[in-house]
Design a protein around this motif. Structure first.
Motif, PDB file in Angstrom:
ATOM      1  N   UNK A  31       0.822  -1.213   0.000  1.00 27.56           N
ATOM      2  CA  UNK A  31       0.000   0.000   0.000  1.00 27.56           C
ATOM      3  C   UNK A  31       0.851   1.255   0.000  1.00 27.56           C
ATOM      4  N   UNK A  32       0.183   2.401   0.039  1.00 27.92           N
ATOM      5  CA  UNK A  32       0.866   3.685   0.040  1.00 27.92           C
ATOM      6  C   UNK A  32       1.154   4.193   1.440  1.00 27.92           C
ATOM      7  N   UNK A  33       1.847   5.326   1.492  1.00 28.87           N
ATOM      8  CA  UNK A  33       2.179   5.923   2.777  1.00 28.87           C
ATOM      9  C   UNK A  33       0.900   6.338   3.508  1.00 28.87           C
ATOM     10  N   UNK A  34       0.823   5.971   4.790  1.00 26.45           N
ATOM     11  CA  UNK A  34      -0.329   6.315   5.610  1.00 26.45           C
ATOM     12  C   UNK A  34      -1.512   5.394   5.435  1.00 26.45           C
ATOM     13  N   UNK A  35      -1.407   4.411   4.531  1.00 26.67           N
ATOM     14  CA  UNK A  35      -2.493   3.450   4.323  1.00 26.67           C
ATOM     15  C   UNK A  35      -2.214   2.182   5.119  1.00 26.67           C
ATOM     16  N   UNK A  59       6.179  -1.566   7.218  1.00 24.28           N
ATOM     17  CA  UNK A  59       6.782  -1.087   8.459  1.00 24.28           C
ATOM     18  C   UNK A  59       6.280   0.303   8.814  1.00 24.28           C
ATOM     19  N   UNK A  60       6.018   0.517  10.113  1.00 20.86           N
ATOM     20  CA  UNK A  60       5.501   1.763  10.681  1.00 20.86           C
ATOM     21  C   UNK A  60       4.024   1.992  10.355  1.00 20.86           C
ATOM     22  N   UNK A  61       3.345   1.000   9.805  1.00 20.21           N
ATOM     23  CA  UNK A  61       1.943   1.146   9.417  1.00 20.21           C
ATOM     24  C   UNK A  61       1.080   0.042  10.026  1.00 20.21           C
ATOM     25  N   UNK A  62      -0.196   0.390  10.227  1.00 22.82           N
ATOM     26  CA  UNK A  62      -1.186  -0.601  10.641  1.00 22.82           C
ATOM     27  C   UNK A  62      -0.781  -1.356  11.899  1.00 22.82           C
ATOM     28  N   UNK A  63      -0.956  -2.675  11.865  1.00 24.34           N
ATOM     29  CA  UNK A  63      -0.663  -3.511  13.023  1.00 24.34           C
ATOM     30  C   UNK A  63       0.724  -4.158  12.964  1.00 24.34           C
ATOM     31  N   UNK A  64       1.499  -3.829  11.940  1.00 21.59           N
ATOM     32  CA  UNK A  64       2.865  -4.362  11.879  1.00 21.59           C
ATOM     33  C   UNK A  64       3.683  -3.820  13.047  1.00 21.59           C
ATOM     34  N   UNK A  65       4.377  -4.717  13.709  1.00 24.60           N
ATOM     35  CA  UNK A  65       5.224  -4.364  14.854  1.00 24.60           C
ATOM     36  C   UNK A  65       6.669  -4.276  14.359  1.00 24.60           C
ATOM     37  N   UNK A  66       7.151  -3.059  14.211  1.00 28.66           N
ATOM     38  CA  UNK A  66       8.465  -2.830  13.600  1.00 28.66           C
ATOM     39  C   UNK A  66       9.358  -2.095  14.587  1.00 28.66           C
ATOM     40  N   UNK A  67      10.280  -2.803  15.245  1.00 28.70           N
ATOM     41  CA  UNK A  67      11.071  -2.195  16.319  1.00 28.70           C
ATOM     42  C   UNK A  67      12.288  -1.409  15.843  1.00 28.70           C
ATOM     43  N   UNK A  68      12.487  -1.314  14.536  1.00 27.69           N
ATOM     44  CA  UNK A  68      13.675  -0.654  13.994  1.00 27.69           C
ATOM     45  C   UNK A  68      13.368   0.782  13.565  1.00 27.69           C
ATOM     46  N   UNK A  69      14.424   1.548  13.287  1.00 29.21           N
ATOM     47  CA  UNK A  69      14.246   2.947  12.895  1.00 29.21           C
ATOM     48  C   UNK A  69      14.010   3.113  11.400  1.00 29.21           C
ATOM     49  N   UNK A  70      14.296   2.090  10.626  1.00 30.52           N
ATOM     50  CA  UNK A  70      14.141   2.157   9.179  1.00 30.52           C
ATOM     51  C   UNK A  70      13.948   0.743   8.626  1.00 30.52           C
ATOM     52  N   UNK A  71      13.718   0.643   7.320  1.00 31.05           N
ATOM     53  CA  UNK A  71      13.685  -0.659   6.661  1.00 31.05           C
ATOM     54  C   UNK A  71      14.309  -0.513   5.281  1.00 31.05           C
ATOM     55  N   UNK A  72      14.679  -1.631   4.657  1.00 31.93           N
ATOM     56  CA  UNK A  72      15.320  -1.566   3.343  1.00 31.93           C
ATOM     57  C   UNK A  72      14.847  -2.709   2.461  1.00 31.93           C
TER      58      UNK A  72
END
Length: 273
Positions: A31-35, A59-72
């Motif tokens: 999806x897109x940013x903020x979706x 990452x950083x969206x919805x119910x995903x649990x992302x403990x890092x500061x970024x993703x690649x």
């Protein structure tokens, strides 16, 4: 409508997904940013009979649990391969909307040997109106600005309004920025994605050459009135590219709607595999 929900584990993260469909073709949707993944639930009717669709919360969206500061790219590839293993599939199709379209394009080389088809819905990465600096600002500047935004969000709000007042940004961009810095969770999301952008840098001309070389069907959906992703970028991508088909919708940026459902239904009915 039957939507399955679950998680895929990746490193120390848990990636939430929505899944639907009983078809033999695996499709992973971004999806897109903020979706969030639920955006694609409405596509069950056109896709469910032919595909098994996994839409993930980025990452950083919805119910995903992302403990890092970024993703690649390594993270996204790992998640996609986890889904392929879960479904016991060696081939897949990809769908990306907006930011998800940028991410999908960045994965082409890594997945080219197992990719059958591509759907790009108002994709970022070709040319994003009014957001050039967000993509190309050097990482060390992004980090400094991230620290400043966390410490003084009101300073950013004041300057965003000033840019709008001097007509340096559109009302859409102003409202977008103000909304996404209005709470701590939203700031974490926008900063996490911003810091991740350097891992998904694209050269549009290279992407076009690569898509033509691959020869797989590529379906573009662009809104005629899109304030974020200009239609002319889609026209350019499809020009002189026999495997790239452009659909122009009488919409703005949000093209995941009933018109898209109808277009996909027609498109899939004409395919022979």
């Amino acid at each position: 409508m039957t939507i399955e929900k679950g998680f895929v584990d990746w490193k120390s993260a848990r990636v939430h997904y929505h899944c639907f469909g009983t078809g033999s073709r695996l499709l992973v949707a971004l999806h897109g940013f903020g979706d969030r993944a639920a955006l694609f639930d409405k596509l069950e009717h056109p896709l469910g009979a032919t595909h098994r669709v996994f839409a993930i919360d980025l990452p950083f969206h919805g119910q995903t649990q992302w403990p890092y500061k970024r993703f690649d790219r390594t993270d996204l590839l790992g998640i996609i391969h986890q889904i392929m293993a879960l479904e016991k599939k060696e081939r897949l199709e990809l769908l990306g909307y907006s930011l998800g379209g940028r991410l999908v394009q960045s994965l082409l080389i890594d997945l080219e040997n197992c990719l059958d088809q591509l759907y790009l819905l108002a994709p970022d990465g070709l040319r994003t109106k009014g957001m050039f600096n967000a993509t190309f600002t050097p990482v060390f500047i992004r980090r400094k600005l991230s620290q400043l935004l966390n410490a003084h969000p009101e300073w950013f709000s004041k300057n965003i309004n000033r840019l709008y007042r001097y007509r340096l940004i559109s009302r859409f961009i102003r409202d977008f920025c103000l909304f996404h810095i209005s709470s701590e969770d939203r700031r974490r999301r926008v900063l996490g994605c911003w810091l991740s952008l350097d891992a998904f840098e694209l050269r549009p001309a290279t992407v076009k050459k690569h898509l033509i070389r691959l020869g797989i069907p590529v379906w573009l959906y662009f809104g005629r009135r899109d304030e974020v992703i200009p239609l002319k970028s889609g026209i350019w991508l499809a020009d002189k590219a026999p495997n790239i088909q452009l659909y122009i919708m009488d919409e703005g940026h949000l093209v995941v709607n009933e018109e898209l459902q109808a277009q996909l239904s027609v498109q899939l009915s004409q395919q022979t595999f």
